[in-house]
Write a protein that holds these residues in place. Structure first.
Motif, PDB file in Angstrom:
ATOM      1  N   ASN A 136     -26.956 -22.336  44.102  1.00 29.35           N
ATOM      2  CA  ASN A 136     -28.298 -22.037  43.598  1.00 29.35           C
ATOM      3  C   ASN A 136     -28.304 -20.703  42.852  1.00 29.35           C
ATOM      4  O   ASN A 136     -28.484 -19.638  43.449  1.00 29.35           O
ATOM      5  CB  ASN A 136     -29.301 -22.001  44.753  1.00 29.35           C
ATOM      6  CG  ASN A 136     -30.735 -21.936  44.267  1.00 29.35           C
ATOM      7  OD1 ASN A 136     -30.994 -21.754  43.081  1.00 29.35           O
ATOM      8  ND2 ASN A 136     -31.668 -22.065  45.187  1.00 29.35           N
ATOM      9  N   PRO A 137     -28.127 -20.729  41.516  1.00 28.71           N
ATOM     10  CA  PRO A 137     -28.146 -19.480  40.739  1.00 28.71           C
ATOM     11  C   PRO A 137     -29.500 -18.784  40.755  1.00 28.71           C
ATOM     12  O   PRO A 137     -29.592 -17.615  40.385  1.00 28.71           O
ATOM     13  CB  PRO A 137     -27.793 -19.938  39.318  1.00 28.71           C
ATOM     14  CG  PRO A 137     -27.182 -21.294  39.471  1.00 28.71           C
ATOM     15  CD  PRO A 137     -27.844 -21.902  40.667  1.00 28.71           C
ATOM     16  N   ASP A 138     -30.552 -19.515  41.162  1.00 28.62           N
ATOM     17  CA  ASP A 138     -31.893 -18.927  41.176  1.00 28.62           C
ATOM     18  C   ASP A 138     -32.174 -18.127  42.447  1.00 28.62           C
ATOM     19  O   ASP A 138     -33.277 -17.589  42.607  1.00 28.62           O
ATOM     20  CB  ASP A 138     -32.946 -20.029  41.040  1.00 28.62           C
ATOM     21  CG  ASP A 138     -32.834 -20.765  39.711  1.00 28.62           C
ATOM     22  OD1 ASP A 138     -32.509 -20.105  38.713  1.00 28.62           O
ATOM     23  OD2 ASP A 138     -33.058 -21.988  39.688  1.00 28.62           O
TER      24      ASP A 138
ATOM     25  N   ALA B  80     -22.928 -19.608  42.684  1.00 27.71           N
ATOM     26  CA  ALA B  80     -22.105 -20.236  41.646  1.00 27.71           C
ATOM     27  C   ALA B  80     -22.600 -21.660  41.372  1.00 27.71           C
ATOM     28  O   ALA B  80     -22.926 -22.397  42.297  1.00 27.71           O
ATOM     29  CB  ALA B  80     -20.640 -20.262  42.082  1.00 27.71           C
ATOM     30  N   PRO B  81     -22.675 -22.079  40.108  1.00 30.21           N
ATOM     31  CA  PRO B  81     -23.208 -23.404  39.763  1.00 30.21           C
ATOM     32  C   PRO B  81     -22.217 -24.536  40.012  1.00 30.21           C
ATOM     33  O   PRO B  81     -22.002 -25.410  39.155  1.00 30.21           O
ATOM     34  CB  PRO B  81     -23.550 -23.257  38.277  1.00 30.21           C
ATOM     35  CG  PRO B  81     -22.562 -22.267  37.767  1.00 30.21           C
ATOM     36  CD  PRO B  81     -22.347 -21.288  38.900  1.00 30.21           C
ATOM     37  N   ILE B  82     -21.574 -24.541  41.183  1.00 32.04           N
ATOM     38  CA  ILE B  82     -20.698 -25.651  41.579  1.00 32.04           C
ATOM     39  C   ILE B  82     -21.589 -26.859  41.842  1.00 32.04           C
ATOM     40  O   ILE B  82     -22.467 -26.819  42.705  1.00 32.04           O
ATOM     41  CB  ILE B  82     -19.896 -25.287  42.836  1.00 32.04           C
ATOM     42  CG1 ILE B  82     -19.106 -24.001  42.601  1.00 32.04           C
ATOM     43  CG2 ILE B  82     -18.979 -26.424  43.236  1.00 32.04           C
ATOM     44  CD1 ILE B  82     -18.460 -23.445  43.854  1.00 32.04           C
TER      45      ILE B  82
ATOM     46  N   GLU C 268     -27.941 -30.624  49.001  1.00 33.72           N
ATOM     47  CA  GLU C 268     -27.443 -29.584  49.903  1.00 33.72           C
ATOM     48  C   GLU C 268     -27.270 -28.308  49.101  1.00 33.72           C
ATOM     49  O   GLU C 268     -26.546 -28.271  48.103  1.00 33.72           O
ATOM     50  CB  GLU C 268     -26.112 -30.010  50.518  1.00 33.72           C
ATOM     51  CG  GLU C 268     -25.560 -29.017  51.533  1.00 33.72           C
ATOM     52  CD  GLU C 268     -24.268 -29.489  52.162  1.00 33.72           C
ATOM     53  OE1 GLU C 268     -23.449 -28.626  52.538  1.00 33.72           O
ATOM     54  OE2 GLU C 268     -24.069 -30.718  52.263  1.00 33.72           O
ATOM     55  N   THR C 269     -27.937 -27.246  49.530  1.00 31.29           N
ATOM     56  CA  THR C 269     -27.940 -26.021  48.740  1.00 31.29           C
ATOM     57  C   THR C 269     -28.349 -24.852  49.609  1.00 31.29           C
ATOM     58  O   THR C 269     -28.342 -24.939  50.845  1.00 31.29           O
ATOM     59  CB  THR C 269     -28.903 -26.179  47.533  1.00 31.29           C
ATOM     60  OG1 THR C 269     -28.758 -25.050  46.677  1.00 31.29           O
ATOM     61  CG2 THR C 269     -30.346 -26.309  47.995  1.00 31.29           C
ATOM     62  N   TRP C 270     -28.696 -23.733  48.966  1.00 27.58           N
ATOM     63  CA  TRP C 270     -29.237 -22.560  49.646  1.00 27.58           C
ATOM     64  C   TRP C 270     -30.619 -22.259  49.078  1.00 27.58           C
ATOM     65  O   TRP C 270     -30.864 -22.485  47.885  1.00 27.58           O
ATOM     66  CB  TRP C 270     -28.340 -21.337  49.440  1.00 27.58           C
ATOM     67  CG  TRP C 270     -27.048 -21.384  50.174  1.00 27.58           C
ATOM     68  CD1 TRP C 270     -26.772 -20.859  51.405  1.00 27.58           C
ATOM     69  CD2 TRP C 270     -25.821 -21.967  49.724  1.00 27.58           C
ATOM     70  NE1 TRP C 270     -25.459 -21.086  51.747  1.00 27.58           N
ATOM     71  CE2 TRP C 270     -24.852 -21.767  50.729  1.00 27.58           C
ATOM     72  CE3 TRP C 270     -25.451 -22.649  48.563  1.00 27.58           C
ATOM     73  CZ2 TRP C 270     -23.548 -22.207  50.621  1.00 27.58           C
ATOM     74  CZ3 TRP C 270     -24.156 -23.106  48.441  1.00 27.58           C
ATOM     75  CH2 TRP C 270     -23.222 -22.870  49.461  1.00 27.58           C
TER      76      TRP C 270
END
Length: 362
Positions: free
Chosen positions: A139-141, A120-122, A197-199
């Protein structure tokens, strides 16, 4: 000496201020998101029965499309969409050596989609006066896990409850998903240059494993069952300067085992089970690190864990069964640490859990 701290009396007095606090609804909205996921699939499968073998073969194709809407730190709407296809053939062969021994082999492809929160683009972005851009973002990618799996096992089925098996497996995995802090990354059109901070998806991963299972029962109703799994795994990552580093596969313990001792005769079914797993990796690089500076000391680990559970059932009649369960009898806590057990990150105490109930079948 750790420094000055608030007194106990002052800390307790702070409780009286809670009623005066306001809820920050804007912050709550910033965590909301909506994701629509549509999956269309088609498959064909056939079973072939031979004199001493059974072969099940098939192929499946799936098409996935997702649309997500969320918010950024200012309450502005953000959005993303993604679509992809996946082809999954599979073949399973079961060969009967004799009435008690069989050989089982399988090869197939599997898919595991990212979680909705991960894609989700939070978005939360901090823009520094010197042009630094940092924050956190879904990370929508992200690509889904894709795995090619190989299994081979030899199984023995004896009289009553006697059973034994040995198996080996191999999983070749692409796009394993890891939470982390990236120093530099462009995600959903935002170029971060001071940490985000992401995935992320790893490169190639593999898991090799060995499984041992055994069970034996006596005429008086007592039985014992045990299994153990050993794995060797690795994930590969690349970062800004095209360097490569490798880690064990996330969320996978190298050793896992359980043993059960029980009694199953007449109306009684009682089992005491012990479950064990070794440590495993949970997070790559803490909030003060980045993906290009991963080391054991800034990687979060989950400590080894052992738990004992008890289940007892009594069949009153054909329809009514009384049940008692006790979980975590040894009151084992679970804790996480950075690098070594002296650098505590999180400590959870779940306590013991008891359940009493009845089951009635009409």
């Amino acid at each position: 000496v750790f420094g000055n701290h608030v007194s106990g009396a002052t800390a307790y007095a702070m409780r009286n201020q809670v009623a005066q606090m306001d809820v920050d609804f804007e912050d709550a909205i910033s965590r909301d998101f909506t994701t629509d996921e549509n999956i269309n699939a088609v498959y064909v499968q056939d079973t072939i029965e031979l004199e001493n073998a059974v072969v099940i073969a098939g192929v499946r194709y799936e098409r996935t499309k997702t649309d997500s809407k969320a918010y950024d730190q200012d309450g502005n709407r953000t959005s993303s969409d993604k679509s992809y296809g996946f082809l999954s053939p599979s073949v399973t062969v079961k060969y009967f050596i004799n009435d008690q021994v069989q050989l089982r082999a399988a090869i197939w492809r599997g898919l595991s989609r990212p979680g909705f929160t991960q894609t989700a683009p939070i978005t939360s972005v901090n823009y520094g006066t010197a042009g630094d851009v940092s924050g956190s973002v879904g990370n929508p990618d992200l690509k889904p896990y894709e795995a090619t799996n190989f299994d081979l096992s030899l199984e023995y089925y004896g009289e009553d409850m006697t059973y034994a098996a040995i198996g080996i497996f191999r999983k070749d995995i692409k796009n394993a998903i890891y939470p982390t802090v990236q120093k530099v990354a462009t995600i959903n059109g935002i170029a971060f240059n001071d940490g985000v901070e992401t995935w992320i998806n790893s490169g190639d991963s593999y898991i090799n494993g060995l499984e041992l299972n055994g069970q034996y029962g006596w005429d008086n109703g007592l039985y014992i069952a045990a299994n153990v799994t050993f794995t060797d795994s690795e994930s590969e990552f690349k970062f800004e300067d095209s360097s490569v580093f490798k880690t064990p596969f996330r969320k996978l313990a190298e050793k896992a085992a359980n043993i059960s001792v029980g009694y199953d005769k007449g109306p009684w079914d009682v089992r005491l089970a012990g479950n064990y797993r070794s440590e495993y990796i949970d997070w790559l690089a803490d909030e003060d690190g980045d993906i290009g500076n991963v080391s054991k000391n800034n990687t979060r680990w989950v400590a080894p864990f052992m738990q004992f559970d008890l289940v007892a059932k009594y069949k009153v009649n054909e329809n009514l069964t009384a049940r008692f369960e006790a979980a975590n009898l040894n009151n084992r806590p679970e804790y996480y640490y950075w690098g070594n057990k002296g650098q505590l990150s999180q400590y959870d105490i779940y306590g013991k859990n008891y359940t009493i109930g009845v089951e009635y079948t009409f």
